[in-house]
Motif scaffolding. Sequence first.
Motif, PDB file in Angstrom:
ATOM      1  N   PHE A   1       0.841  -1.199   0.000  1.00 18.85           N
ATOM      2  CA  PHE A   1       0.000   0.000   0.000  1.00 18.85           C
ATOM      3  C   PHE A   1       0.873   1.245   0.000  1.00 18.85           C
ATOM      4  N   LEU A   2       0.292   2.336  -0.467  1.00 17.23           N
ATOM      5  CA  LEU A   2       0.965   3.629  -0.440  1.00 17.23           C
ATOM      6  C   LEU A   2       1.103   4.099   0.999  1.00 17.23           C
ATOM      7  N   ASN A   3       2.287   4.544   1.382  1.00 13.49           N
ATOM      8  CA  ASN A   3       2.444   5.113   2.718  1.00 13.49           C
ATOM      9  C   ASN A   3       1.967   6.570   2.708  1.00 13.49           C
ATOM     10  N   GLU A   4       2.150   7.264   3.816  1.00 11.42           N
ATOM     11  CA  GLU A   4       1.611   8.622   3.925  1.00 11.42           C
ATOM     12  C   GLU A   4       2.174   9.550   2.852  1.00 11.42           C
ATOM     13  N   ASP A   5       3.478   9.486   2.618  1.00 10.90           N
ATOM     14  CA  ASP A   5       4.084  10.341   1.592  1.00 10.90           C
ATOM     15  C   ASP A   5       3.552   9.985   0.204  1.00 10.90           C
ATOM     16  N   GLY A   6       3.387   8.685  -0.043  1.00 11.93           N
ATOM     17  CA  GLY A   6       2.868   8.250  -1.332  1.00 11.93           C
ATOM     18  C   GLY A   6       1.444   8.707  -1.561  1.00 11.93           C
ATOM     19  N   ARG A   7       0.616   8.626  -0.517  1.00  9.55           N
ATOM     20  CA  ARG A   7      -0.782   9.057  -0.641  1.00  9.55           C
ATOM     21  C   ARG A   7      -0.857  10.567  -0.876  1.00  9.55           C
ATOM     22  N   LYS A   8      -0.013  11.333  -0.161  1.00  8.20           N
ATOM     23  CA  LYS A   8      -0.011  12.792  -0.346  1.00  8.20           C
ATOM     24  C   LYS A   8       0.322  13.153  -1.787  1.00  8.20           C
ATOM     25  N   LEU A   9       1.337  12.477  -2.338  1.00 12.11           N
ATOM     26  CA  LEU A   9       1.732  12.743  -3.717  1.00 12.11           C
ATOM     27  C   LEU A   9       0.611  12.384  -4.684  1.00 12.11           C
ATOM     28  N   PHE A  10       0.049  11.203  -4.504  1.00  9.87           N
ATOM     29  CA  PHE A  10      -1.004  10.742  -5.411  1.00  9.87           C
ATOM     30  C   PHE A  10      -2.217  11.659  -5.329  1.00  9.87           C
ATOM     31  N   LEU A  11      -2.630  12.013  -4.109  1.00  8.31           N
ATOM     32  CA  LEU A  11      -3.803  12.872  -3.929  1.00  8.31           C
ATOM     33  C   LEU A  11      -3.594  14.249  -4.533  1.00  8.31           C
ATOM     34  N   SER A  12      -2.386  14.782  -4.390  1.00  4.44           N
ATOM     35  CA  SER A  12      -2.088  16.098  -4.950  1.00  4.44           C
ATOM     36  C   SER A  12      -2.222  16.086  -6.470  1.00  4.44           C
ATOM     37  N   GLU A  13      -1.645  15.067  -7.111  1.00  5.87           N
ATOM     38  CA  GLU A  13      -1.701  14.983  -8.569  1.00  5.87           C
ATOM     39  C   GLU A  13      -3.101  14.607  -9.049  1.00  5.87           C
ATOM     40  N   TYR A  14      -3.795  13.798  -8.267  1.00  4.60           N
ATOM     41  CA  TYR A  14      -5.184  13.444  -8.608  1.00  4.60           C
ATOM     42  C   TYR A  14      -6.069  14.687  -8.589  1.00  4.60           C
ATOM     43  N   ASP A  15      -5.881  15.526  -7.580  1.00  2.00           N
ATOM     44  CA  ASP A  15      -6.663  16.755  -7.479  1.00  2.00           C
ATOM     45  C   ASP A  15      -6.392  17.670  -8.680  1.00  2.00           C
ATOM     46  N   LYS A  16      -5.129  17.774  -9.083  1.00  2.00           N
ATOM     47  CA  LYS A  16      -4.788  18.580 -10.260  1.00  2.00           C
ATOM     48  C   LYS A  16      -5.466  18.026 -11.510  1.00  2.00           C
ATOM     49  N   LYS A  17      -5.449  16.698 -11.632  1.00  5.73           N
ATOM     50  CA  LYS A  17      -6.065  16.060 -12.806  1.00  5.73           C
ATOM     51  C   LYS A  17      -7.556  16.346 -12.857  1.00  5.73           C
ATOM     52  N   MET A  18      -8.236  16.209 -11.726  1.00  2.14           N
ATOM     53  CA  MET A  18      -9.687  16.404 -11.698  1.00  2.14           C
ATOM     54  C   MET A  18     -10.075  17.855 -11.979  1.00  2.14           C
ATOM     55  N   LYS A  19      -9.175  18.787 -11.681  1.00  4.62           N
ATOM     56  CA  LYS A  19      -9.456  20.207 -11.919  1.00  4.62           C
ATOM     57  C   LYS A  19      -9.041  20.661 -13.325  1.00  4.62           C
ATOM     58  N   THR A  20      -8.334  19.805 -14.044  1.00  3.45           N
ATOM     59  CA  THR A  20      -7.915  20.144 -15.408  1.00  3.45           C
ATOM     60  C   THR A  20      -9.149  20.331 -16.288  1.00  3.45           C
ATOM     61  N   THR A  21      -9.140  21.361 -17.115  1.00  5.53           N
ATOM     62  CA  THR A  21     -10.310  21.657 -17.938  1.00  5.53           C
ATOM     63  C   THR A  21     -10.037  21.404 -19.418  1.00  5.53           C
ATOM     64  N   VAL A  22     -11.118  21.105 -20.129  1.00  6.47           N
ATOM     65  CA  VAL A  22     -11.085  20.843 -21.568  1.00  6.47           C
ATOM     66  C   VAL A  22     -12.236  21.604 -22.204  1.00  6.47           C
ATOM     67  N   LYS A  23     -12.009  22.156 -23.390  1.00  7.78           N
ATOM     68  CA  LYS A  23     -13.084  22.874 -24.099  1.00  7.78           C
ATOM     69  C   LYS A  23     -14.122  21.860 -24.584  1.00  7.78           C
TER      70      LYS A  23
END
Length: 283
Positions: free
Chosen positions: A223-245
């Motif tokens: 499983f992802l440890n705390e540092d791994g989860r923080k990294l994944f969540l940060s990039e996941y949040d960026k991905k979900m906020k990415t916009t497309v026309k």
Amino acid sequence: MDFNSSFFNLMSQHDIFVHMYNYYGYYSGSYVPRNKQVSGYVDVQQAAHYLDDDKRIYLARRFIDGAVHHILRNLRRKKENTALAIQKILEEKRMLARVHQITELMGIEGRIRKIYYSAFNDLCKNPFFRFEKREKRPPTDPMNALISFGNGLLYTDVLRELYKTTINPTISFLHQPTRKRYSLCLDVAEIFKPLIIDQLIFYLINNRMLKDTHFDQVEGVCFLNEDGRKLFLSEYDKKMKTTVKHRKLNRNVSYKSFIRHEGYKLIKHFIGDEEYKPLKAWW
């Protein structure tokens, strides 16, 4: 953590979902505020589409069709290494129109996923993330840990976005509706897993952002440890906020909003306004 009734009352007042994850970071369940977006008419029409075999299998096919589109999209980015997998998946895809049972559709979907996963080592060259087969309960290697963690995050976002519409998340079409789960979220998530989660995993691995230090092994469970989860969540949040026309709306739409739009499209299908067609990324 300890929660009392005042805490949950506060969450309900502000329409905040509370998602619980176990020790390993995998999704366990959710506290869902009272649904304020309800429609008896939509519920009745949605249930009618489940009870009618032809209507149900049409929607089940569409969910798989959307998923396969994004699976092939991922594979074609490394076409020189994944040509055989693409060919096999296209052969399976042609069979979708020939079957008339949900179990048969699920069988095709399962075979497509197996072929797709067999090509992961061609999409991710880091030997630490070598992938043999999909293992969910529990994941025993880093790639399985990433897929399970990412899919759990996506499932909660699908639930949250569908709750913003009048659709009933418990009445599904590809997955069998059962007690104690929002099975329509599993249907809709099929479309978005290769588009959001798998792409994010490939990005994190191929750009060397994820390392062996981001994972722990306890009694055979990876499983992802705390540092791994923080990294994944940060990039996941960026991905979900990415916009497309958006081609129809003529405005920028985020990945998260695309999920909600699937709910709106399903509602239009249920009430006979417009035939449902799944999202197929054009960008």
